[in-house]
Design a protein around this motif. Structure first.
Motif: not given
Length: 223
Positions: A97-126
């Motif tokens: 959701s929009e509000d949740y995503i923006l809240h998390v990003l402003r906490a200072g994260v370097h990336g945002y991976v959704v769990k439904r795609a974690a298996g495909q994306e996690l290595l690339s994200a790291i």
């Protein structure tokens, strides 16, 4: 996963994985251990353990589930970014959701991976955050772009709030009740209620949902 997106440096990437669901955490660890350039140096089941594990193992990257019991992943991210700014943090969550995503990003994260795609994306994200890049799932990119265009179109400006009011807005946005805010800030419940009423009046809103949305959109919540 091909080696094409590996970081320029051949040094092994040290990773801590934090997720309160054992099966999910073990699955993530299995994915990471399949990569020759990644070493899992710690696991945590809540935010407090994650912070302790970062202090103990000094990883390069933390993969942090946001919704965990006790100290939340969001609070843990803030502490890690404050005390170990060199550590890269990837948020891992089911929320899109929009509000949740923006809240998390402003906490200072370097990336945002959704769990439904974690298996495909996690290595690339790291590997991306280790190259100094940000990593956002495509659906997240669209949310961030929409938020930016909305603010640009409406010329939104941050209202003038005192430092104490800003602090209270942040705590409200994180879900704390008035009594809990009073305890955390060491002030009276009546003082919190007065501040909250003043904030609502300044922002011209009348419920918590509007307050949270406005706070996130206008960047009242600081990392």
């Amino acid at each position: 996963m091909s080696g094409g997106d590996r970081p320029a440096s051949e040094r092994t990437i040290r990773v801590v994985v934090a997720d309160d669901h054992t099966i999910v955490r073990e699955g993530l660890v299995m994915i990471l251990r399949s990569a020759p350039d990644i070493e899992v140096v710690g696991e945590a089941s809540d935010g407090e353990q994650a912070v302790a594990m970062v202090q103990q193992s000094q990883p390069d990257v933390v993969v942090m589930d946001i919704s965990m019991p006790g100290t939340s992943g969001l609070e843990a991210i803030r502490r890690i970014r404050r005390d170990w700014p060199q550590v890269k943090v990837l948020a891992l969550t089911i929320h899109e959701s929009e509000d949740y995503i923006l809240h998390v990003l402003r906490a200072g994260v370097h990336g945002y991976v959704v769990k439904r795609a974690a298996g495909q994306e996690l290595l690339s994200a790291i590997r991306a955050v280790m190259r100094g890049e940000s990593y956002l799932h495509p659906a997240i990119v669209q949310v961030v772009l929409s938020d930016y265009l909305h603010r640009l179109e409406h010329g939104q400006e941050e209202p003038l709030l005192t430092e104490r009011e800003r602090e209270i807005v942040r705590l409200i946005a994180e879900g704390y009740k008035n009594r809990e805010i009073a305890q955390r800030l060491n002030i009276s419940l009546k003082t919190v209620e007065t501040h909250r009423a003043n904030i609502m009046q300044k922002l011209n809103i009348n419920d918590r949902v509007q307050l949270v949305r406005f706070a996130i959109r206008t960047r009242l919540i600081e990392p």
